[in-house]
Design an enzyme around this catalytic site. Structure first.
Site, PDB file in Angstrom:
ATOM      1  N   LYS A  34       0.996  -1.452   0.123  1.00 57.55           N
ATOM      2  CA  LYS A  34       0.331   0.355  -0.016  1.00 57.55           C
ATOM      3  C   LYS A  34       1.278   1.090  -0.240  1.00 57.55           C
ATOM      4  O   LYS A  34       1.799   1.339   0.447  1.00 57.55           O
ATOM      5  CB  LYS A  34      -0.982   0.172   1.285  1.00 57.55           C
ATOM      6  CG  LYS A  34      -0.104  -0.669   2.419  1.00 57.55           C
ATOM      7  CD  LYS A  34      -1.712  -0.285   3.654  1.00 57.55           C
ATOM      8  CE  LYS A  34       0.037  -0.059   4.389  1.00 57.55           C
ATOM      9  NZ  LYS A  34      -1.317  -1.200   6.256  1.00 57.55           N
ATOM     10  N   TYR A 257      15.257  30.862   7.734  1.00 57.35           N
ATOM     11  CA  TYR A 257      14.262  31.379   8.030  1.00 57.35           C
ATOM     12  C   TYR A 257      14.467  31.426   9.384  1.00 57.35           C
ATOM     13  O   TYR A 257      14.187  30.781  10.216  1.00 57.35           O
ATOM     14  CB  TYR A 257      13.308  30.641   7.446  1.00 57.35           C
ATOM     15  CG  TYR A 257      12.959  30.667   5.617  1.00 57.35           C
ATOM     16  CD1 TYR A 257      12.492  32.079   4.974  1.00 57.35           C
ATOM     17  CD2 TYR A 257      12.829  29.558   4.841  1.00 57.35           C
ATOM     18  CE1 TYR A 257      12.266  32.397   4.242  1.00 57.35           C
ATOM     19  CE2 TYR A 257      12.434  29.735   3.597  1.00 57.35           C
ATOM     20  CZ  TYR A 257      12.205  30.846   2.954  1.00 57.35           C
ATOM     21  OH  TYR A 257      13.041  30.987   1.565  1.00 57.35           O
TER      22      TYR A 257
HETATM   23  C1  LIG Z   1      -0.298  -1.759   7.010  1.00 53.51           C
HETATM   24  C2  LIG Z   1      -0.263  -3.161   7.134  1.00 53.51           C
HETATM   25  C3  LIG Z   1      -0.027  -3.742   7.553  1.00 53.51           C
HETATM   26  C4  LIG Z   1       1.496  -4.061   7.528  1.00 53.51           C
HETATM   27  O1  LIG Z   1       1.773  -3.550   8.243  1.00 53.51           O
HETATM   28  P1  LIG Z   1       3.625  -3.431   9.083  1.00 53.51           P
HETATM   29  O2  LIG Z   1       3.806  -2.899  10.500  1.00 53.51           O
HETATM   30  O3  LIG Z   1       4.451  -2.470   7.865  1.00 53.51           O
HETATM   31  O4  LIG Z   1       4.263  -4.820   8.497  1.00 53.51           O
HETATM   32  C5  LIG Z   1      -0.699  -5.214   7.523  1.00 53.51           C
HETATM   33  N1  LIG Z   1      -1.539  -5.329   7.874  1.00 53.51           N
HETATM   34  C6  LIG Z   1      -2.747  -4.160   8.190  1.00 53.51           C
HETATM   35  C7  LIG Z   1      -3.840  -4.615   7.865  1.00 53.51           C
HETATM   36  C8  LIG Z   1      -2.295  -2.783   7.762  1.00 53.51           C
HETATM   37  O5  LIG Z   1      -2.705  -1.995   7.634  1.00 53.51           O
END
Ligand SMILES: *Cc1c(COP(=O)(O)O)cnc(C)c1O
Length: 361
Positions: A34, A257
């Site tokens: 994702k 800045y």
């Molecule tokens: C993002 C996510 C993961 C992966 O989590 P990590 O901590 O990056 O391994 C797994 N399951 C769900 C439902 C997620 O949203």
């Protein structure tokens, strides 16, 4: 001279996957890609890992469609499910797998006109995060409806997400979540899917039929105070830019800045072409490490949109064009995240579209 570039080490990605497999030899792997594969480039990561994993997981249906359009043929899991009946149709037509987390989604499944196609579903339960998933009192009803739904492939799977797997002090709460999941699982015939990265590394009881590694595939530790190397992982992303100006300043010079850094002595200030417009956090305080010419130098003053300042020291030999590593092999992103009061997940995810991505290995 290079612009800001995120170098993605595909060998490291494959190495990390091998490390993951040693922790979960009996589980199938759903690689979580994702958010543009945590900023590492969705399609590159998917193509690199495709032959070594069992499925991919994304949060948005657009990400799943993008995988399909790029001829990734492994199953894709939608972690948050879908929002309307049209999406149910897209899921069925493309053979995506989906989480189903509430009664509204069940009703969309019941109403969808799928002309004989079936949806592969994991029922999502809430085991303690209180984000998505069926409450304990609704589990039976939702399960029964899914089992009786003509549009759903049987048997349905069970999925959930640990909320404190990365927090060792929450030992009891974590065990409570895992035990509750395994308890509910006894009534399910389909596949079980629980562990994220922290579950894979620290909680063997959470290693069910499927695991869902995200951050550790990218070589980053999910635990505060640790870095990927502590788990035998290799960082996949190195964010690099270069020095575009060198300035000699006198003691007392007010840098940038808001004059947020005042030179404590005569020194050399380097201007690095990387700023919050590239995704480098503006919250980085004075003293955040940058790696230049074999040593760590501290940032000085507020990070700008396109540039940041580093204090190279009075006798600096650095030149315009020299490379500056913002994070990567020499400088773990976990360390930068700590300086910036955030987690490494956020830093890699928010690398901006204008940053070039370069793949190697
Ligand atoms: C993002 C996510 C993961 C992966 O989590 P990590 O901590 O990056 O391994 C797994 N399951 C769900 C439902 C997620 O949203």
């Amino acid at each position: 001279m290079k612009n800001v570039t995120a170098y993605i080490n595909n060998k490291a990605l494959l190495h990390n996957l091998d490390v993951i497999k040693t922790h979960v030899p009996n589980s199938k792997i759903i690689a979580v890609v994702k958010a543009n594969a945590y900023g590492h480039g969705l399609i590159n990561v998917a193509k690199t890992l495709e032959s070594k994993v069992d499925a991919f997981a994304v949060a948005r249906i657009g990400e799943a469609i993008s995988l399909k359009e790029h001829n990734i043929n492994k199953p894709v899991v939608l972690l948050e499910g879908f929002y309307n009946e049209d999406e149910v149709k897209i899921i069925a037509q493309n053979g995506f797998m989906t989480a189903v987390h509430d009664i509204e989604q069940v009703q969309m499944l019941q109403k969808a006109k799928l002309e004989g196609l079936k949806v592969k579903a994991f029922m999502k339960i809430d085991i303690g995060m209180h984000r998505l998933g069926a409450n304990p009192e609704d589990v039976l009803n939702i399960k029964t409806q899914l089992e009786n739904c003509i549009n759903v492939e049987q048997p349905i799977g069970l999925i959930s997400h640990l909320s404190v797997a990365d927090t060792p002090s929450e030992y009891d709460y974590n065990n409570e979540q895992i035990n509750y999941f395994l308890d509910v699982a006894k009534t399910f015939k389909g596949d079980l899917c629980l562990a994220n990265s922290a579950g894979i590394l620290n909680w063997p009881l959470s290693h069910t039929d499927y695991v869902r590694p995200g951050i550790i595939m990218y070589g980053i530790s999910p635990f505060e105070g640790k870095v990927g190397h502590d788990h035998g992982l290799m960082p996949v992303m190195s964010l690099k830019s270069s020095l575009i100006a060198i300035r000699h300043v006198k003691k007392g010079a007010k840098i940038g800045y808001g004059a947020a850094f005042i030179a404590p002595c005569d020194t050399t200030i380097g201007i690095v072409a990387a700023g919050y417009g590239d995704g480098y956090p503006r919250t980085a305080p004075n003293g955040t490490p940058v790696y230049i010419n074999g040593r760590i130098v501290p940032t000085a003053g507020h990070v700008c949109m396109d540039m940041l300042f580093v204090d190279l020291g009075n006798d600096a030999k650095d030149k315009v064009g020299d490379e500056a590593v913002l994070w990567g092999d020499e400088l773990p992103v976990e360390i930068i995240a700590k300086y910036c009061n955030t987690i490494p997940y956020e830093l890699v995810c928010r690398v901006m579209p204008r940053v070039d991505i370069s793949y190697f290995g």
